[in-house]
Enzyme design. Structure first.
Site, PDB file in Angstrom:
ATOM      1  CE  LYS A 111     -15.793  -3.226 -17.762  1.00  0.00           C
ATOM      2  NZ  LYS A 111     -14.692  -3.714 -18.347  1.00  0.00           N
ATOM      3  CE  LYS A 194      -6.345 -10.785  -8.026  1.00  0.00           C
ATOM      4  NZ  LYS A 194      -6.973  -9.430  -8.524  1.00  0.00           N
ATOM      5  CE  LYS A 197      -5.389  -1.466 -11.129  1.00  0.00           C
ATOM      6  NZ  LYS A 197      -4.257  -1.967 -11.589  1.00  0.00           N
TER       7      LYS A 197
HETATM    8  P1  ADP Z   1      -5.588  -5.336 -10.554  1.00  0.00           P
HETATM    9  O1  ADP Z   1      -6.945  -4.794 -11.001  1.00  0.00           O
HETATM   10  O2  ADP Z   1      -5.829  -5.644  -9.108  1.00  0.00           O
HETATM   11  O3  ADP Z   1      -4.501  -4.425 -10.601  1.00  0.00           O
HETATM   12  P2  ADP Z   1      -5.487  -7.080 -12.867  1.00  0.00           P
HETATM   13  O4  ADP Z   1      -6.805  -7.893 -12.593  1.00  0.00           O
HETATM   14  O5  ADP Z   1      -5.740  -5.759 -13.647  1.00  0.00           O
HETATM   15  O6  ADP Z   1      -5.354  -6.685 -11.348  1.00  0.00           O
HETATM   16  O7  ADP Z   1      -4.484  -8.171 -13.164  1.00  0.00           O
HETATM   17  C1  ADP Z   1      -3.428  -7.632 -14.150  1.00  0.00           C
HETATM   18  C2  ADP Z   1      -2.520  -9.378 -13.845  1.00  0.00           C
HETATM   19  O8  ADP Z   1      -1.856  -9.032 -12.507  1.00  0.00           O
HETATM   20  C3  ADP Z   1      -3.171 -10.452 -13.971  1.00  0.00           C
HETATM   21  O9  ADP Z   1      -2.202 -11.172 -14.728  1.00  0.00           O
HETATM   22  C4  ADP Z   1      -3.325 -10.895 -12.779  1.00  0.00           C
HETATM   23  O10 ADP Z   1      -3.575 -12.240 -12.729  1.00  0.00           O
HETATM   24  C5  ADP Z   1      -2.195 -10.381 -11.836  1.00  0.00           C
HETATM   25  N1  ADP Z   1      -2.339 -10.054 -10.468  1.00  0.00           N
HETATM   26  C6  ADP Z   1      -3.186  -9.211  -9.879  1.00  0.00           C
HETATM   27  N2  ADP Z   1      -3.303  -9.171  -8.551  1.00  0.00           N
HETATM   28  C7  ADP Z   1      -2.728 -10.374  -8.259  1.00  0.00           C
HETATM   29  C8  ADP Z   1      -2.322 -10.991  -7.161  1.00  0.00           C
HETATM   30  N3  ADP Z   1      -2.679 -10.391  -5.726  1.00  0.00           N
HETATM   31  N4  ADP Z   1      -1.585 -11.829  -6.914  1.00  0.00           N
HETATM   32  C9  ADP Z   1      -0.972 -12.520  -8.256  1.00  0.00           C
HETATM   33  N5  ADP Z   1      -1.403 -11.963  -9.410  1.00  0.00           N
HETATM   34  C10 ADP Z   1      -1.712 -11.029  -9.571  1.00  0.00           C
END
Ligand code: ADP
Ligand code: TRP
Length: 329
Positions: A111, A194, A197
């Site tokens: 960060k 993966k 977002k």
């Molecule tokens: P993002 O920023 O992509 O929305 P986060 O890092 O905030 O995802 O993750 C929130 C939760 O969702 C965490 O527990 C993470 O392990 C799960 N998660 C996010 N993307 C995936 C994925 N593609 N497959 C499985 N679990 C995921």
């Protein structure tokens, strides 16, 4: 029965990765454990969000979690800032948290690199606030992803240090939640490993049928295999992986067979995949729209959650104050 605590970031819409990778486990585990799930709005202040975004962000996340099946009657679902006891425990834990260890935290260093103009003390003490969130309910387990492992390790260290310093066996040392089932990772439709977002390759729970169809039909494919039983390239394997998550086993077997005999028609496969994703997501989407039209559902859920969370938090704070030597006059 185990006690489980987890915090949810208060930004962004939920995608299939969040749902199958995390949320579905929360929904399952809530029936077998005493669960506390909260939306981490205090934590979001480290990046100085615009005040007008704070409420809609929290509301949005809360709506999607409830819509997907977290049940406020079964779990304790609350907003972090509705339980100010956490700030008191944060203050107390901070007195035993050291600059050396906080500044070495991977998330802090990252960060600090990303927002060099705003390296505030909240960022530095993010792990103490997270430890306070957790220890406030003295849980056995914390369901978090791999990226949170270091924070959980610090929580255990803070718990141990508190116990040692005050000569008590008060806080448990919580471990990562595991129900023994394989963690699911949802790949992206763009050939990447993966869905995420920041990867910009998501299918969201709020996406309507047309949007989902469009996203799936655009997924990367090729001319098809030329040799029977050949190894699938990653972007094709990804389509199959998503299909395994959302479709019936016969459907996956059918297209697998077509692949192996070089008769696969990606158009048909994508149409089927889109239909199955829509079927999985649509009930959640409908429920999101229902909650949007009836905000009393949210009010009822957080009021109940706040009451249950404050009861548990209040007990901890009273006991911690006692241990640390605070007395009433
Ligand atoms: P993002 O920023 O992509 O929305 P986060 O890092 O905030 O995802 O993750 C929130 C939760 O969702 C965490 O527990 C993470 O392990 C799960 N998660 C996010 N993307 C995936 C994925 N593609 N497959 C499985 N679990 C995921
Ligand atoms: N730091 C977590 C994340 O970024 C969110 C969080 C805050 C949390 N407090 C927590 C997770 C307590 C588990 C327990 O995802």
């Amino acid at each position: 029965m185990k006690t489980v605590v987890s915090g949810i970031r208060s930004t962004g819409n939920l995608h299939l990765g969040n749902y199958y990778g995390a949320l579905r486990n929360f929904i399952r585990m809530q029936h077998e454990n005493r669960c506390f799930f909260f939306i981490a709005d205090y934590h979001s202040l480290t990046t100085h969000p615009n005040p007008k975004d704070l409420y809609p962000n929290v509301k949005n996340v809360l709506t999607e979690y409830l819509a997907a099946g977290l049940d406020p009657e079964v779990s304790t679902i609350f907003i972090q800032s509705d339980v100010p006891e956490v700030t008191e425990l944060y203050l107390m834990l901070n007195m035993h948290a050291y600059l050396g260890e906080l500044s070495k935290t991977v998330s802090f260093k990252e960060k600090a690199r990303k927002q060099p103009e705003n390296v505030n003390a909240g960022l530095l003490t993010y792990p103490t606030l997270m430890a306070a969130d957790i220890l406030l309910h003295n849980p056995d387990e914390v369901p978090v992803g791999k990226d949170q492992e270091q924070h959980l390790e610090m929580t255990r260290r803070f718990a141990r240090r508190f116990n040692n310093f005050y000569g008590v066996e008060y806080f448990k040392e919580p471990v990562a939640y595991s129900d023994g089932t394989q963690m699911i990772k949802v790949p992206g439709l763009d050939g990447s490993g993966k869905m995420g977002k920041s990867e910009g390759n998501c299918i969201y729970l709020i996406d309507d049928a047309k949007t989902i169809q469009k996203k799936v039909m655009r997924a990367l494919t090729d001319q098809g295999p030329t040799e029977p039983n050949s190894v699938k390239p990653d972007y094709i394997e990804n389509l199959f992986t998503i299909m395994q998550i959302v479709s019936a086993p016969e459907t996956v077997a059918f297209f697998d067979e077509k692949w192996n005999t070089c008769e696969i028609r990606y158009g048909d496969m994508k149409k089927q995949l889109a239909a199955d994703i829509i079927e999985a997501v649509n009930p959640i989407r409908e429920r999101i729209l229902e909650i949007n039209a009836n905000p009393a559902i949210l009010h009822k859920a957080v009021t109940l959650g706040k009451e249950k969370a404050r009861e548990s938090a209040g007990k901890t704070i009273r006991e911690v104050r006692e241990i640390m030597g605070f007395r009433n006059f």
